[in-house]
Design a protein around this motif. Structure first.
Motif, PDB file in Angstrom:
ATOM      1  N   ILE A 341     -33.105  -5.922  -2.118  1.00 41.34           N
ATOM      2  CA  ILE A 341     -33.123  -7.359  -2.470  1.00 41.34           C
ATOM      3  C   ILE A 341     -34.252  -7.650  -3.451  1.00 41.34           C
ATOM      4  O   ILE A 341     -34.095  -8.480  -4.364  1.00 41.34           O
ATOM      5  CB  ILE A 341     -33.281  -8.211  -1.191  1.00 41.34           C
ATOM      6  N   ASN A 342     -35.394  -6.963  -3.320  1.00 43.49           N
ATOM      7  CA  ASN A 342     -36.510  -7.196  -4.247  1.00 43.49           C
ATOM      8  C   ASN A 342     -36.212  -6.708  -5.661  1.00 43.49           C
ATOM      9  O   ASN A 342     -36.864  -7.150  -6.612  1.00 43.49           O
ATOM     10  CB  ASN A 342     -37.776  -6.509  -3.724  1.00 43.49           C
ATOM     11  N   HIS A 343     -35.239  -5.790  -5.830  1.00 39.72           N
ATOM     12  CA  HIS A 343     -34.896  -5.254  -7.150  1.00 39.72           C
ATOM     13  C   HIS A 343     -33.672  -5.939  -7.757  1.00 39.72           C
ATOM     14  O   HIS A 343     -33.109  -5.437  -8.729  1.00 39.72           O
ATOM     15  CB  HIS A 343     -34.642  -3.745  -7.064  1.00 39.72           C
ATOM     16  N   CYS A 344     -33.238  -7.065  -7.186  1.00 42.86           N
ATOM     17  CA  CYS A 344     -32.050  -7.772  -7.687  1.00 42.86           C
ATOM     18  C   CYS A 344     -32.442  -9.135  -8.219  1.00 42.86           C
ATOM     19  O   CYS A 344     -33.508  -9.659  -7.935  1.00 42.86           O
ATOM     20  CB  CYS A 344     -31.014  -7.942  -6.572  1.00 42.86           C
ATOM     21  N   SER A 345     -31.507  -9.699  -9.003  1.00 42.69           N
ATOM     22  CA  SER A 345     -31.681 -11.063  -9.489  1.00 42.69           C
ATOM     23  C   SER A 345     -31.467 -12.032  -8.329  1.00 42.69           C
ATOM     24  O   SER A 345     -30.395 -12.035  -7.699  1.00 42.69           O
ATOM     25  CB  SER A 345     -30.676 -11.352 -10.613  1.00 42.69           C
ATOM     26  N   LYS A 346     -32.460 -12.855  -8.053  1.00 38.15           N
ATOM     27  CA  LYS A 346     -32.408 -13.720  -6.877  1.00 38.15           C
ATOM     28  C   LYS A 346     -31.279 -14.745  -6.977  1.00 38.15           C
ATOM     29  O   LYS A 346     -30.546 -14.981  -6.009  1.00 38.15           O
ATOM     30  CB  LYS A 346     -33.765 -14.430  -6.734  1.00 38.15           C
ATOM     31  N   GLN A 347     -31.101 -15.351  -8.145  1.00 39.55           N
ATOM     32  CA  GLN A 347     -30.069 -16.372  -8.315  1.00 39.55           C
ATOM     33  C   GLN A 347     -28.678 -15.788  -8.099  1.00 39.55           C
ATOM     34  O   GLN A 347     -27.817 -16.403  -7.453  1.00 39.55           O
ATOM     35  CB  GLN A 347     -30.174 -16.993  -9.719  1.00 39.55           C
ATOM     36  N   GLN A 348     -28.443 -14.580  -8.630  1.00 39.46           N
ATOM     37  CA  GLN A 348     -27.125 -13.968  -8.478  1.00 39.46           C
ATOM     38  C   GLN A 348     -26.861 -13.545  -7.041  1.00 39.46           C
ATOM     39  O   GLN A 348     -25.715 -13.603  -6.580  1.00 39.46           O
ATOM     40  CB  GLN A 348     -27.010 -12.768  -9.422  1.00 39.46           C
ATOM     41  N   VAL A 349     -27.900 -13.128  -6.316  1.00 37.85           N
ATOM     42  CA  VAL A 349     -27.734 -12.803  -4.895  1.00 37.85           C
ATOM     43  C   VAL A 349     -27.366 -14.059  -4.111  1.00 37.85           C
ATOM     44  O   VAL A 349     -26.488 -14.033  -3.230  1.00 37.85           O
ATOM     45  CB  VAL A 349     -29.032 -12.172  -4.333  1.00 37.85           C
ATOM     46  N   MET A 350     -28.007 -15.195  -4.425  1.00 39.10           N
ATOM     47  CA  MET A 350     -27.690 -16.459  -3.753  1.00 39.10           C
ATOM     48  C   MET A 350     -26.251 -16.878  -4.029  1.00 39.10           C
ATOM     49  O   MET A 350     -25.528 -17.340  -3.133  1.00 39.10           O
ATOM     50  CB  MET A 350     -28.663 -17.550  -4.216  1.00 39.10           C
ATOM     51  N   MET A 351     -25.802 -16.699  -5.284  1.00 41.70           N
ATOM     52  CA  MET A 351     -24.425 -17.071  -5.630  1.00 41.70           C
ATOM     53  C   MET A 351     -23.416 -16.137  -4.958  1.00 41.70           C
ATOM     54  O   MET A 351     -22.354 -16.585  -4.504  1.00 41.70           O
ATOM     55  CB  MET A 351     -24.244 -17.025  -7.148  1.00 41.70           C
ATOM     56  N   PRO A 356     -28.543 -20.631   0.570  1.00 36.62           N
ATOM     57  CA  PRO A 356     -29.577 -21.391  -0.155  1.00 36.62           C
ATOM     58  C   PRO A 356     -30.750 -20.503  -0.575  1.00 36.62           C
ATOM     59  O   PRO A 356     -30.764 -19.296  -0.322  1.00 36.62           O
ATOM     60  CB  PRO A 356     -30.022 -22.451   0.860  1.00 36.62           C
ATOM     61  N   ASP A 357     -31.722 -21.125  -1.212  1.00 33.57           N
ATOM     62  CA  ASP A 357     -32.888 -20.391  -1.714  1.00 33.57           C
ATOM     63  C   ASP A 357     -33.675 -19.783  -0.547  1.00 33.57           C
ATOM     64  O   ASP A 357     -33.781 -20.371   0.535  1.00 33.57           O
ATOM     65  CB  ASP A 357     -33.785 -21.355  -2.505  1.00 33.57           C
ATOM     66  N   PHE A 358     -34.221 -18.596  -0.782  1.00 30.04           N
ATOM     67  CA  PHE A 358     -35.011 -17.913   0.237  1.00 30.04           C
ATOM     68  C   PHE A 358     -36.308 -17.413  -0.385  1.00 30.04           C
ATOM     69  O   PHE A 358     -36.381 -17.163  -1.582  1.00 30.04           O
ATOM     70  CB  PHE A 358     -34.218 -16.750   0.854  1.00 30.04           C
ATOM     71  N   ARG A 359     -37.349 -17.270   0.451  1.00 28.94           N
ATOM     72  CA  ARG A 359     -38.672 -16.863  -0.033  1.00 28.94           C
ATOM     73  C   ARG A 359     -38.857 -15.357  -0.049  1.00 28.94           C
ATOM     74  O   ARG A 359     -39.524 -14.817  -0.923  1.00 28.94           O
ATOM     75  CB  ARG A 359     -39.757 -17.517   0.835  1.00 28.94           C
ATOM     76  N   ASP A 360     -38.281 -14.670   0.920  1.00 32.10           N
ATOM     77  CA  ASP A 360     -38.456 -13.216   1.007  1.00 32.10           C
ATOM     78  C   ASP A 360     -37.191 -12.605   1.610  1.00 32.10           C
ATOM     79  O   ASP A 360     -36.314 -13.326   2.108  1.00 32.10           O
ATOM     80  CB  ASP A 360     -39.688 -12.873   1.852  1.00 32.10           C
ATOM     81  N   SER A 366     -32.051 -13.579   7.660  1.00 31.83           N
ATOM     82  CA  SER A 366     -31.880 -14.574   8.723  1.00 31.83           C
ATOM     83  C   SER A 366     -30.867 -15.650   8.308  1.00 31.83           C
ATOM     84  O   SER A 366     -30.031 -16.072   9.118  1.00 31.83           O
ATOM     85  CB  SER A 366     -33.228 -15.219   9.070  1.00 31.83           C
ATOM     86  N   LEU A 367     -30.911 -16.092   7.044  1.00 26.35           N
ATOM     87  CA  LEU A 367     -29.940 -17.081   6.567  1.00 26.35           C
ATOM     88  C   LEU A 367     -28.525 -16.506   6.584  1.00 26.35           C
ATOM     89  O   LEU A 367     -27.573 -17.189   6.989  1.00 26.35           O
ATOM     90  CB  LEU A 367     -30.306 -17.525   5.140  1.00 26.35           C
ATOM     91  N   LEU A 368     -28.393 -15.256   6.152  1.00 31.57           N
ATOM     92  CA  LEU A 368     -27.073 -14.633   6.124  1.00 31.57           C
ATOM     93  C   LEU A 368     -26.542 -14.415   7.539  1.00 31.57           C
ATOM     94  O   LEU A 368     -25.336 -14.571   7.798  1.00 31.57           O
ATOM     95  CB  LEU A 368     -27.154 -13.304   5.370  1.00 31.57           C
ATOM     96  N   ALA A 369     -27.432 -14.061   8.475  1.00 28.23           N
ATOM     97  CA  ALA A 369     -27.007 -13.862   9.866  1.00 28.23           C
ATOM     98  C   ALA A 369     -26.543 -15.185  10.483  1.00 28.23           C
ATOM     99  O   ALA A 369     -25.540 -15.220  11.213  1.00 28.23           O
ATOM    100  CB  ALA A 369     -28.157 -13.263  10.676  1.00 28.23           C
ATOM    101  N   LYS A 370     -27.243 -16.267  10.193  1.00 26.45           N
ATOM    102  CA  LYS A 370     -26.822 -17.576  10.710  1.00 26.45           C
ATOM    103  C   LYS A 370     -25.479 -17.981  10.114  1.00 26.45           C
ATOM    104  O   LYS A 370     -24.617 -18.536  10.802  1.00 26.45           O
ATOM    105  CB  LYS A 370     -27.878 -18.632  10.375  1.00 26.45           C
ATOM    106  N   LYS A 371     -25.284 -17.698   8.838  1.00 23.57           N
ATOM    107  CA  LYS A 371     -24.029 -18.084   8.195  1.00 23.57           C
ATOM    108  C   LYS A 371     -22.846 -17.319   8.779  1.00 23.57           C
ATOM    109  O   LYS A 371     -21.762 -17.880   8.982  1.00 23.57           O
ATOM    110  CB  LYS A 371     -24.129 -17.814   6.687  1.00 23.57           C
TER     111      LYS A 371
END
Length: 571
Positions: A341-351, A356-360, A366-371
């Motif tokens: 995840i640290n080596h990817c484009s953050k915006q494209q991972v969110m899309m 939503p936006d994530f800090r780390d 955790s957001l993906l697990a809740k979804k």
């Protein structure tokens, strides 16, 4: 003839039985009433008019979460103890095997070196089979994943082939080109052809065979093979190999090598036109050398995967090493997903994941697990299992990502101009370039907007010699180990003891926090405590990341919007 007795009853007898049953039920109810066996009343919870209701609810939820985290920490400590015991047993077994071997040598019964049968799942066995393929091959096909071609290249393998002599050739096969944008494929073909002849390829992931046809006819179900059974580039590769075989005036053997999950067996199935080798989403399906005859002049050799060296970065180990997400350590899986995840484009991972936006990366999981509804007891996100699913997606063919070739082409030191000319000798490069362009044009490629931009970590170091893998004696028990291995094992045990002492101190601190929370129940939660740790920098060591993934923050409060469980205790 004797007739069976009738089961019919007179009305008088039937009514009498029903009356007895009613009396019995009445008697049972009366006795239960005397004993006063009533159901316990449900906890009504905190009344709405109670003062400081929100603070009490929040503190009860925090207390429950702390207990969950303490249980998780104790579970991890137990797992570490089991791992330590297993390593000690493996060391004892290795020492006993070594003593037996020395006793046999001293008695003179075993003269000369004899190779012991290895487990098919061991790394030594993989390296031995890989060396068999390299020695028997006239042409070696190094299979690269088109999403990260540079990360799939192994400099040790390329050096062994180019410097072996014996007129061996090395070809690069750029597989899975249907998962990468068209412009990116053309850039990589232009970059790689300057070093080795490169073939663009799209292998079939599922081939029809007799067993599948029988299942389809029995169940009367229609299986769509249109996309999974299509393959492109096979005619170009076959023609290239056949032309090279004619120049050699002999039957050639072609070895197929590469890291796990790049599609080695799928390429052989595509060239054969039917299912000749077993394929699967799991890593390490091929465990030994397999021979497949394409025609009288061409013989394909399927090989096990290259073993990634442990000195590689966490990103390379996550994508290229033989890690079973179900059976491997959760800390290693988490570390690999964090690196991806640290080596990817953050915006494209969110899309792509629609989150939503994530800090780390931890918040991302955790957001993906809740979804996706992957929750533990108490509504806590199941980060470990979510990380395993994400890693399976990235190592398989589900995620469409791409990496850019380096801006400045600097060939490796073992690849001189003379070696490049030797590798290109005997192949029609102009015809190959034309066939590659036709293959790229015939396929439907994803757009850059629907793909994820990925930053490659460069070439991945691999271990192809068996004697270099034996140093990992603790992981592969029941094998010969040297004195240096035992020293390394003792050092690792000492390090683990230090780690356990630190964790015991952390447990004591956690108990103190729990007692303080019980005493100070009416204290308001401060908003400054909701800050989380920042993301790790690229230069930070992998060990720190692993310790961070294992550590749990006991002071971390739950958000105010979380649901309250009325079964929990409150003051």
């Amino acid at each position: 003839e004797l007739r069976k007795a009738s089961k019919r009853l007179s009305c008088h007898k039937r009514y009498k039985i029903q009356k007895k049953i009613r009396e019995h039920h009445r008697k049972v109810r009366k006795e239960a009433k005397k004993r006063k066996q009533k159901k316990p009343k449900k906890d009504p919870g905190i009344p709405s008019a109670a003062p400081f209701k929100e603070e009490l609810l929040r503190e009860a939820e925090q207390r429950k979460q702390r207990l969950e985290e303490l249980k998780q920490k104790q579970k991890l400590n137990r797992q570490k103890e089991h791992e330590k015991k297993r390593k000690l047993e493996a060391k004892k077994n290795a020492a006993s095997i070594k003593e037996k071997a020395e006793g046999k040598e001293s008695s003179g019964k075993s003269k000369g070196k004899t190779k012991k049968p290895l487990n098919k799942n061991s790394k030594q066995s993989f390296c031995r089979e890989l060396m068999k393929v390299l020695e028997a091959s006239d042409v070696v096909l190094e299979v690269l994943d088109a999403r990260d071609p540079m990360g799939c290249r192994c400099p040790q393998l390329e050096q062994a082939v180019t410097c072996s002599g014996g007129n061996k050739k090395l070809l690069l096969v750029l597989n899975k080109i249907d998962l990468v944008p068209k412009d990116n494929i053309e850039k990589w073909l232009k970059y790689l052809k300057k070093e080795f002849p490169t073939v663009a390829f799209k292998s079939a992931t599922m081939m029809k065979d007799k067993t599948m046809q029988e299942q389809v006819t029995k169940r009367r179900a229609r299986v769509d093979f249109s996309e999974t059974s299509q393959y492109f580039g096979s005619k170009c590769l076959l023609k290239l190999l056949q032309e090279y075989g004619k120049t050699q005036d002999k039957a050639i053997q072609v070895g197929v090598v590469g890291f796990p999950n790049v599609g080695k067996s799928s390429i052989i199935n595509s060239l054969k036109g039917k299912r000749a080798c077993n394929v699967g989403l799991a890593r390490g399906v091929t465990k030994s050398m397999q021979i497949v005859h394409l025609d009288k002049q061409t013989k394909m050799l399927d090989s096990p995967s290259i073993i990634a060296d442990p000195s590689n970065s966490a990103l390379a180990l996550a994508l290229r090493s033989i890690i079973d997400p179900e059976g491997s350590d959760s800390a290693a899986v988490l570390e690999g997903v964090y690196a991806i995840i640290n080596h990817c484009s953050k915006q494209q991972v969110m899309m792509h994941y629609n989150i939503p936006d994530f800090r780390d990366p931890e918040e991302f999981l955790s957001l993906l697990a809740k979804k996706r509804g992957m929750l533990k007891k108490g509504g806590v996100p199941d980060i470990e299992n979510m990380a395993k699913l994400v890693l399976c997606d990235w190592t398989g063919a589900r995620i469409k990502y791409y990496s850019q070739p380096p801006g400045f082409q600097k060939p490796p030191p073992y690849l001189t101009e003379q070696k490049v000319a030797e590798m290109q000798e005997g192949f029609n490069l102009n015809n190959l370039e034309q066939e590659n362009s036709n293959t790229v044009q015939a396929l439907k490629h994803p757009s850059p907007a629907s793909s994820i931009a990925f930053q490659s970590a460069g070439m991945t170091n691999g271990t192809i010699e068996e004697n270099k893998v034996i140093e990992e004696g603790s992981e592969w028990g029941h094998k010969e180990t040297s004195k240096e291995e035992e020293d390394e094992l003792t050092e690792s045990d000492d390090n683990e003891d230090d780690m356990e002492e630190e964790e015991e101190d952390d447990d004591v601190d956690g108990d103190d926090v729990k007692e303080e929370s019980q005493v100070q129940l009416t204290r308001k939660a401060k908003p400054g405590k909701q800050q989380t740790n920042p993301t790790h920098s690229k230069g930070q060591k992998a060990g720190n990341e692993r310790s961070r993934s294992l550590s749990f923050s006991l002071d971390k409060p739950v958000d105010e919007d979380d649901a309250y469980d009325f079964n929990t205790d409150y003051v």
